[in-house]
Design a protein around this motif. Structure first.
Motif, PDB file in Angstrom:
ATOM      1  N   ILE A   5      23.562 -39.604   2.899  1.00  0.00           N
ATOM      2  CA  ILE A   5      22.586 -38.946   2.046  1.00  0.00           C
ATOM      3  C   ILE A   5      21.214 -39.317   2.587  1.00  0.00           C
ATOM      4  O   ILE A   5      20.880 -40.501   2.676  1.00  0.00           O
ATOM      5  CB  ILE A   5      22.721 -39.395   0.580  1.00  0.00           C
ATOM      6  CG1 ILE A   5      24.133 -39.131   0.061  1.00  0.00           C
ATOM      7  CG2 ILE A   5      21.662 -38.709  -0.282  1.00  0.00           C
ATOM      8  CD1 ILE A   5      24.440 -39.787  -1.274  1.00  0.00           C
ATOM      9  N   GLU A   6      20.441 -38.308   2.973  1.00  0.00           N
ATOM     10  CA  GLU A   6      19.090 -38.553   3.467  1.00  0.00           C
ATOM     11  C   GLU A   6      18.106 -37.922   2.496  1.00  0.00           C
ATOM     12  O   GLU A   6      18.249 -36.757   2.123  1.00  0.00           O
ATOM     13  CB  GLU A   6      18.899 -37.970   4.861  1.00  0.00           C
ATOM     14  CG  GLU A   6      17.565 -38.347   5.458  1.00  0.00           C
ATOM     15  CD  GLU A   6      17.415 -37.939   6.908  1.00  0.00           C
ATOM     16  OE1 GLU A   6      16.450 -38.398   7.529  1.00  0.00           O
ATOM     17  OE2 GLU A   6      18.250 -37.171   7.421  1.00  0.00           O
ATOM     18  N   THR A   7      17.125 -38.720   2.075  1.00  0.00           N
ATOM     19  CA  THR A   7      16.135 -38.241   1.115  1.00  0.00           C
ATOM     20  C   THR A   7      14.748 -38.249   1.734  1.00  0.00           C
ATOM     21  O   THR A   7      14.441 -39.067   2.603  1.00  0.00           O
ATOM     22  CB  THR A   7      16.131 -39.100  -0.157  1.00  0.00           C
ATOM     23  OG1 THR A   7      15.745 -40.437   0.170  1.00  0.00           O
ATOM     24  CG2 THR A   7      17.504 -39.121  -0.821  1.00  0.00           C
ATOM     25  N   GLY A  51      11.132 -42.000   2.130  1.00  0.00           N
ATOM     26  CA  GLY A  51      12.460 -41.495   1.804  1.00  0.00           C
ATOM     27  C   GLY A  51      13.483 -42.571   2.080  1.00  0.00           C
ATOM     28  O   GLY A  51      13.128 -43.741   2.253  1.00  0.00           O
ATOM     29  N   GLU A  65      26.874 -36.106  -4.372  1.00  0.00           N
ATOM     30  CA  GLU A  65      25.766 -35.480  -5.086  1.00  0.00           C
ATOM     31  C   GLU A  65      25.542 -36.132  -6.442  1.00  0.00           C
ATOM     32  O   GLU A  65      24.397 -36.360  -6.844  1.00  0.00           O
ATOM     33  CB  GLU A  65      26.024 -33.983  -5.222  1.00  0.00           C
ATOM     34  CG  GLU A  65      25.909 -33.256  -3.896  1.00  0.00           C
ATOM     35  CD  GLU A  65      26.352 -31.808  -3.937  1.00  0.00           C
ATOM     36  OE1 GLU A  65      26.947 -31.371  -4.953  1.00  0.00           O
ATOM     37  OE2 GLU A  65      26.094 -31.099  -2.939  1.00  0.00           O
ATOM     38  N   ILE A  68      23.671 -39.552  -5.910  1.00  0.00           N
ATOM     39  CA  ILE A  68      22.229 -39.498  -5.670  1.00  0.00           C
ATOM     40  C   ILE A  68      21.497 -38.959  -6.897  1.00  0.00           C
ATOM     41  O   ILE A  68      20.383 -39.398  -7.200  1.00  0.00           O
ATOM     42  CB  ILE A  68      21.888 -38.713  -4.377  1.00  0.00           C
ATOM     43  CG1 ILE A  68      20.445 -39.006  -3.947  1.00  0.00           C
ATOM     44  CG2 ILE A  68      22.159 -37.244  -4.515  1.00  0.00           C
ATOM     45  CD1 ILE A  68      20.151 -40.439  -3.611  1.00  0.00           C
ATOM     46  N   PHE A  74      15.780 -40.238  -7.938  1.00  0.00           N
ATOM     47  CA  PHE A  74      16.047 -38.811  -8.125  1.00  0.00           C
ATOM     48  C   PHE A  74      15.630 -38.386  -9.525  1.00  0.00           C
ATOM     49  O   PHE A  74      14.951 -37.367  -9.700  1.00  0.00           O
ATOM     50  CB  PHE A  74      17.533 -38.523  -7.899  1.00  0.00           C
ATOM     51  CG  PHE A  74      17.874 -37.057  -7.916  1.00  0.00           C
ATOM     52  CD1 PHE A  74      17.985 -36.357  -6.731  1.00  0.00           C
ATOM     53  CD2 PHE A  74      18.095 -36.381  -9.106  1.00  0.00           C
ATOM     54  CE1 PHE A  74      18.311 -34.998  -6.731  1.00  0.00           C
ATOM     55  CE2 PHE A  74      18.409 -35.039  -9.127  1.00  0.00           C
ATOM     56  CZ  PHE A  74      18.512 -34.343  -7.939  1.00  0.00           C
ATOM     57  N   PHE A  79      12.006 -37.197  -5.020  1.00  0.00           N
ATOM     58  CA  PHE A  79      12.431 -36.551  -3.786  1.00  0.00           C
ATOM     59  C   PHE A  79      11.988 -35.093  -3.696  1.00  0.00           C
ATOM     60  O   PHE A  79      12.152 -34.313  -4.631  1.00  0.00           O
ATOM     61  CB  PHE A  79      13.951 -36.617  -3.638  1.00  0.00           C
ATOM     62  CG  PHE A  79      14.502 -38.013  -3.635  1.00  0.00           C
ATOM     63  CD1 PHE A  79      13.876 -39.040  -2.941  1.00  0.00           C
ATOM     64  CD2 PHE A  79      15.661 -38.306  -4.332  1.00  0.00           C
ATOM     65  CE1 PHE A  79      14.394 -40.323  -2.930  1.00  0.00           C
ATOM     66  CE2 PHE A  79      16.190 -39.586  -4.334  1.00  0.00           C
ATOM     67  CZ  PHE A  79      15.556 -40.601  -3.630  1.00  0.00           C
ATOM     68  N   VAL A  82      16.749 -33.456  -0.413  1.00  0.00           N
ATOM     69  CA  VAL A  82      17.911 -34.346  -0.298  1.00  0.00           C
ATOM     70  C   VAL A  82      18.971 -33.602   0.511  1.00  0.00           C
ATOM     71  O   VAL A  82      19.295 -32.447   0.214  1.00  0.00           O
ATOM     72  CB  VAL A  82      18.492 -34.722  -1.688  1.00  0.00           C
ATOM     73  CG1 VAL A  82      19.777 -35.520  -1.536  1.00  0.00           C
ATOM     74  CG2 VAL A  82      17.469 -35.475  -2.515  1.00  0.00           C
TER      75      VAL A  82
END
Length: 101
Positions: A5-7, A51, A65, A68, A74, A79, A82
């Motif tokens: 997961i990259e934010t 991030g 999902e 996060i 979140f 963010f 995402v």
């Protein structure tokens, strides 16, 4: 198979990040059994975060999902974007983790 997961933080949201950070760290601690790795993405000077990157041991996109979306960062609206991507671990602690014949 794990997920990455990259934010990406919204521009100008440093104060929101700092204010929400204690709750975020509590969330990570409560869910550390799911974390393969996790941390903030920093500027070149190592000071400001923009991030984060999470490697989570979850089996489905829906679980990743949900993970996060339950993070206080979140929930606070930190963010801008995402990305959730299925991930295959090949190395951990400088060791090859792939089963090779």
């Amino acid at each position: 198979m794990p997920y990455m997961i990259e934010t990406y933080d919204k521009p100008g949201s440093g104060a929101l990040r700092l204010g929400t950070r204690p709750a975020h760290l509590d969330y990570l601690e409560a869910n550390k059994h799911l974390l393969l790795a996790c941390g903030a993405k920093l500027d070149d000077e190592g000071g400001a975060a923009s991030g984060g990157l999470y490697l989570v041991a979850l089996e489905t996109r829906a679980e990743a999902e949900a993970f996060i979306q339950a993070d206080p960062f979140f929930e606070a609206g930190l963010f801008e974007r995402v990305f959730v991507t299925r991930w295959r671990q090949a190395y951990l602690n400088r060791q090859n983790t792939l089963n090779e014949s």
